[in-house]
Design a protein around this motif. Structure first.
Motif, PDB file in Angstrom:
ATOM      1  N   ILE A  58      13.841   2.094   6.053  1.00 29.85           N
ATOM      2  CA  ILE A  58      12.751   1.115   6.001  1.00 29.85           C
ATOM      3  C   ILE A  58      11.408   1.811   6.132  1.00 29.85           C
ATOM      4  O   ILE A  58      10.425   1.222   6.582  1.00 29.85           O
ATOM      5  CB  ILE A  58      12.928   0.033   7.098  1.00 29.85           C
ATOM      6  CG1 ILE A  58      12.995   0.662   8.486  1.00 29.85           C
ATOM      7  CG2 ILE A  58      14.153  -0.818   6.848  1.00 29.85           C
ATOM      8  CD1 ILE A  58      13.080  -0.363   9.596  1.00 29.85           C
ATOM      9  N   GLY A  59      11.395   3.095   5.749  1.00 31.10           N
ATOM     10  CA  GLY A  59      10.146   3.849   5.822  1.00 31.10           C
ATOM     11  C   GLY A  59       9.089   3.365   4.861  1.00 31.10           C
ATOM     12  O   GLY A  59       7.899   3.605   5.069  1.00 31.10           O
ATOM     13  N   ASP A  60       9.496   2.640   3.783  1.00 24.89           N
ATOM     14  CA  ASP A  60       8.527   2.129   2.821  1.00 24.89           C
ATOM     15  C   ASP A  60       8.152   0.680   3.101  1.00 24.89           C
ATOM     16  O   ASP A  60       7.527   0.018   2.273  1.00 24.89           O
ATOM     17  CB  ASP A  60       9.105   2.244   1.402  1.00 24.89           C
ATOM     18  CG  ASP A  60      10.434   1.503   1.274  1.00 24.89           C
ATOM     19  OD1 ASP A  60      11.028   1.188   2.323  1.00 24.89           O
ATOM     20  OD2 ASP A  60      10.866   1.261   0.137  1.00 24.89           O
ATOM     21  N   GLN A  61       8.523   0.185   4.306  1.00 23.54           N
ATOM     22  CA  GLN A  61       8.253  -1.201   4.674  1.00 23.54           C
ATOM     23  C   GLN A  61       7.162  -1.260   5.747  1.00 23.54           C
ATOM     24  O   GLN A  61       7.020  -0.359   6.566  1.00 23.54           O
ATOM     25  CB  GLN A  61       9.523  -1.862   5.220  1.00 23.54           C
ATOM     26  CG  GLN A  61      10.735  -1.766   4.296  1.00 23.54           C
ATOM     27  CD  GLN A  61      10.679  -2.752   3.165  1.00 23.54           C
ATOM     28  OE1 GLN A  61      10.358  -3.922   3.360  1.00 23.54           O
ATOM     29  NE2 GLN A  61      11.004  -2.289   1.949  1.00 23.54           N
ATOM     30  N   ASP A  62       6.395  -2.349   5.711  1.00 25.51           N
ATOM     31  CA  ASP A  62       5.478  -2.634   6.823  1.00 25.51           C
ATOM     32  C   ASP A  62       6.294  -3.151   8.002  1.00 25.51           C
ATOM     33  O   ASP A  62       7.160  -4.024   7.832  1.00 25.51           O
ATOM     34  CB  ASP A  62       4.448  -3.689   6.419  1.00 25.51           C
ATOM     35  CG  ASP A  62       3.390  -3.132   5.479  1.00 25.51           C
ATOM     36  OD1 ASP A  62       3.178  -1.909   5.499  1.00 25.51           O
ATOM     37  OD2 ASP A  62       2.791  -3.919   4.718  1.00 25.51           O
ATOM     38  N   PHE A  80       0.847  -1.188   0.000  1.00 28.90           N
ATOM     39  CA  PHE A  80       0.000   0.000   0.000  1.00 28.90           C
ATOM     40  C   PHE A  80       0.885   1.240   0.000  1.00 28.90           C
ATOM     41  O   PHE A  80       2.079   1.192   0.292  1.00 28.90           O
ATOM     42  CB  PHE A  80      -0.927   0.010   1.219  1.00 28.90           C
ATOM     43  CG  PHE A  80      -1.815  -1.207   1.308  1.00 28.90           C
ATOM     44  CD1 PHE A  80      -2.985  -1.284   0.576  1.00 28.90           C
ATOM     45  CD2 PHE A  80      -1.472  -2.267   2.131  1.00 28.90           C
ATOM     46  CE1 PHE A  80      -3.798  -2.413   0.657  1.00 28.90           C
ATOM     47  CE2 PHE A  80      -2.273  -3.385   2.219  1.00 28.90           C
ATOM     48  CZ  PHE A  80      -3.455  -3.462   1.480  1.00 28.90           C
ATOM     49  N   GLY A  81       0.268   2.365  -0.293  1.00 24.88           N
ATOM     50  CA  GLY A  81       1.020   3.611  -0.312  1.00 24.88           C
ATOM     51  C   GLY A  81       1.429   4.077   1.063  1.00 24.88           C
ATOM     52  O   GLY A  81       2.443   4.771   1.223  1.00 24.88           O
ATOM     53  N   ASN A  82       0.676   3.669   2.084  1.00 23.31           N
ATOM     54  CA  ASN A  82       0.975   4.071   3.462  1.00 23.31           C
ATOM     55  C   ASN A  82       1.390   2.830   4.257  1.00 23.31           C
ATOM     56  O   ASN A  82       0.536   2.014   4.617  1.00 23.31           O
ATOM     57  CB  ASN A  82      -0.263   4.724   4.102  1.00 23.31           C
ATOM     58  CG  ASN A  82       0.052   5.317   5.463  1.00 23.31           C
ATOM     59  OD1 ASN A  82       1.202   5.552   5.803  1.00 23.31           O
ATOM     60  ND2 ASN A  82      -0.996   5.561   6.246  1.00 23.31           N
ATOM     61  N   PRO A  83       2.689   2.633   4.526  1.00 18.67           N
ATOM     62  CA  PRO A  83       3.140   1.435   5.251  1.00 18.67           C
ATOM     63  C   PRO A  83       2.524   1.348   6.644  1.00 18.67           C
ATOM     64  O   PRO A  83       2.271   2.358   7.300  1.00 18.67           O
ATOM     65  CB  PRO A  83       4.659   1.614   5.321  1.00 18.67           C
ATOM     66  CG  PRO A  83       4.991   2.585   4.236  1.00 18.67           C
ATOM     67  CD  PRO A  83       3.817   3.498   4.127  1.00 18.67           C
ATOM     68  N   ARG A  84       2.312   0.138   7.086  1.00 22.90           N
ATOM     69  CA  ARG A  84       1.691  -0.104   8.393  1.00 22.90           C
ATOM     70  C   ARG A  84       2.746  -0.155   9.486  1.00 22.90           C
ATOM     71  O   ARG A  84       3.871  -0.604   9.276  1.00 22.90           O
ATOM     72  CB  ARG A  84       0.895  -1.406   8.375  1.00 22.90           C
ATOM     73  CG  ARG A  84      -0.233  -1.441   7.363  1.00 22.90           C
ATOM     74  CD  ARG A  84      -1.036  -2.706   7.507  1.00 22.90           C
ATOM     75  NE  ARG A  84      -1.678  -2.787   8.814  1.00 22.90           N
ATOM     76  CZ  ARG A  84      -2.314  -3.866   9.259  1.00 22.90           C
ATOM     77  NH1 ARG A  84      -2.332  -4.968   8.534  1.00 22.90           N
ATOM     78  NH2 ARG A  84      -2.882  -3.863  10.444  1.00 22.90           N
ATOM     79  N   ARG A  85       2.360   0.310  10.683  1.00 19.97           N
ATOM     80  CA  ARG A  85       3.205   0.250  11.879  1.00 19.97           C
ATOM     81  C   ARG A  85       2.357  -0.348  13.000  1.00 19.97           C
ATOM     82  O   ARG A  85       1.425   0.295  13.487  1.00 19.97           O
ATOM     83  CB  ARG A  85       3.697   1.644  12.293  1.00 19.97           C
ATOM     84  CG  ARG A  85       4.481   2.373  11.194  1.00 19.97           C
ATOM     85  CD  ARG A  85       5.884   1.810  11.072  1.00 19.97           C
ATOM     86  NE  ARG A  85       6.690   2.565  10.129  1.00 19.97           N
ATOM     87  CZ  ARG A  85       6.841   2.237   8.855  1.00 19.97           C
ATOM     88  NH1 ARG A  85       6.209   1.175   8.382  1.00 19.97           N
ATOM     89  NH2 ARG A  85       7.602   2.956   8.054  1.00 19.97           N
ATOM     90  N   VAL A  86       2.664  -1.558  13.402  1.00 16.43           N
ATOM     91  CA  VAL A  86       1.876  -2.253  14.419  1.00 16.43           C
ATOM     92  C   VAL A  86       2.805  -2.660  15.555  1.00 16.43           C
ATOM     93  O   VAL A  86       3.825  -3.311  15.325  1.00 16.43           O
ATOM     94  CB  VAL A  86       1.164  -3.494  13.840  1.00 16.43           C
ATOM     95  CG1 VAL A  86       0.380  -4.215  14.936  1.00 16.43           C
ATOM     96  CG2 VAL A  86       0.243  -3.100  12.693  1.00 16.43           C
ATOM     97  N   ALA A  87       2.455  -2.258  16.776  1.00 13.43           N
ATOM     98  CA  ALA A  87       3.243  -2.604  17.966  1.00 13.43           C
ATOM     99  C   ALA A  87       2.332  -3.270  18.988  1.00 13.43           C
ATOM    100  O   ALA A  87       1.341  -2.676  19.421  1.00 13.43           O
ATOM    101  CB  ALA A  87       3.895  -1.359  18.565  1.00 13.43           C
TER     102      ALA A  87
END
Length: 454
Positions: A349-353, A319-326
């Motif tokens: 790694i800003g373009d990585q989930d 997706f265009g907006n990578p996910r950040r899950v903690a």
């Protein structure tokens, strides 16, 4: 007839307002401001003479106060005693909160049934019937012949029965369902919770009985009811755990008689909650083949170190907006560390989930997990597994420096006790004397830390 005075109070944080409004300005919660009726104001006296009906206050110097050890008695569970600060203190008020099904009633029923063999105890149930409580005790195979049980929601009735039986332990399950007759608001409201808790606390202080209040929690996990309740009590404890996990953690948030942030670990079994004497062992149940993105860190919980495995997964985003899950770690902390890794570590790694998880359902609230999290992210991104016998801890600053953390030597000794051979720690936490069987790599910057795992 004079018009009754009213005020508008937030149910979540206790903030008061002169008129109703949809959102609380203090906690930003919606539809939590309710109207409460105030009692008549007391008549003021024009003189300070004869204050409190002629009673004299005992004025003394601080140095003249006699210091005596607190008379405690054990709950029968070492993990419970650890969170309490060493056991129950007579006359103290303990608030136990948690989600439905977390094990609040089970823990207290186990404790009271065991203590009732030697101490008088009264269990007040306002949400469950006596038959339900008896069935649970029978299912858990607990001794049932000594514990007094009362099904009531009226505070006056509870205090009357307590005056008759004079229990050494009194449990009220829960504070949100009890009420006072002279308070017109519904049970669970700000006024009822505050006044009911004040009456029960006054009895505990005068009689020397240990009062345990059970409290509900809101959707975000915080304790429901007015914030003033946290100032009345002496000890606030939260029991945490998900329905799909057999482990429960008991964490102290406030304790006037012991350490704050102490952690106790229990395992839910067919016979109730069982103590876990070595929590690090359950959090270190790793597979034989360690994959990339996994590393063990040492966090400090209350008065003891705890070894926890942290896992990360870095994958290309579709997706265009990578996910950040903690999960188990702070989301904002993760975003900050990703920026530091890009700025001072040279990894973009800003373009990585990015997905991170603290194994075992434990919640990490201290900053010593920063270095372990960064190394786990790099390991997953480069697909290079870290050594199985490696342990890591340290705080990372915005300038890329590795800052020391408290109790570094105790953390290293705990890691060595569990068989770890290597450690990456801040330079200021490097031990002065070598620890047998443990090779310590001291680093000062993020660049040195990344080079240490090459």
């Amino acid at each position: 007839m004079a018009k009754a005075k009213t005020a508008f109070v937030c149910n979540d944080c206790g903030a008061d307002y002169s008129k109703w409004q949809g959102q609380c300005s203090e906690c930003q919660a919606w539809n939590t401001v309710v109207e409460v009726r105030l009692g008549p104001a007391k008549k003021k006296t024009s003189s300070f003479q004869g204050y409190a009906g002629g009673q004299q206050s005992n004025l003394s110097k601080l140095s003249e106060i006699k210091l005596e050890a607190l008379p405690r008695f054990s709950s029968g569970m070492e993990e419970f005693d650890r969170v309490l600060g060493g056991g129950f203190v007579p006359g103290s008020v303990v608030l136990l909160g948690g989600h439905p099904g977390a094990g609040k009633s089970t823990l207290l029923l186990q404790t009271l049934c065991a203590l009732a063999e030697n101490h008088s105890a009264l269990y007040v149930t306002g949400e469950e019937s006596p038959q339900q409580v008896a069935l649970r005790a029978q299912r858990l195979k607990l001794p049932m012949d000594k514990l007094d049980l009362l099904s009531a929601t009226n505070v006056e009735e509870i205090l009357f029965q307590a005056e008759q039986t004079k229990p050494k332990l009194l449990v009220v399950d829960s504070i949100q369902v009890v009420h006072l007759d002279d308070v017109s608001s519904a049970p669970g409201s700000v006024t009822q919770v505050r006044e009911s808790a004040a009456q029960l606390t006054r009895y505990a202080k005068q009689s020397g009985a240990v009062l345990i209040l059970v409290g509900h929690v809101t959707k975000d996990g915080s304790l429901a009811g007015p914030k003033v309740l946290e100032h009345i009590i002496d000890c606030s404890i939260m029991i945490e755990g998900t329905h799909d996990s057999r482990f429960r953690t008991l964490r102290g948030h406030k304790n006037r008689f012991g350490a704050v942030n102490e952690l106790g670990v229990f395992a839910m079994s067919e016979l109730g909650l069982k103590e876990v004497s070595n929590p690090s062992a359950i959090f270190l149940q790793r597979s034989d083949d360690v994959s990339s993105g996994s590393v063990v860190m040492v966090v400090w919980e209350g008065t003891r170190p705890l070894l926890v495995e942290i896992q990360s997964l870095v994958d290309a985003s579709s997706f265009g907006n990578p996910r950040r899950v903690a999960v188990g770690l702070e989301q904002n902390r993760l975003n900050m560390l990703l920026a530091v890794l890009h700025k001072h570590g040279g990894l973009m790694i800003g373009d990585q989930d990015v997905f991170v998880n603290a194994v075992g359902g434990v919640k990490i609230i201290e900053t010593s997990a920063d270095l372990a999290l960064i190394l786990a992210l790099v390991s997953s991104f480069r697909e290079r597994p870290l050594p199985r016998d490696l342990v890591v801890f340290g705080e990372i600053g915005l300038a890329g420096e590795i800052r020391p953390v408290p109790s570094g030597l105790e953390r290293l000794k705990e890691a060595a006790k569990h068989g770890f051979k290597q450690a990456v720690v801040p330079a200021a936490n490097a031990p002065r004397e070598a620890i047998k069987g443990l090779k310590v790599k001291a680093v000062k910057t993020l660049t040195e830390a990344l080079e240490a795992i090459e």
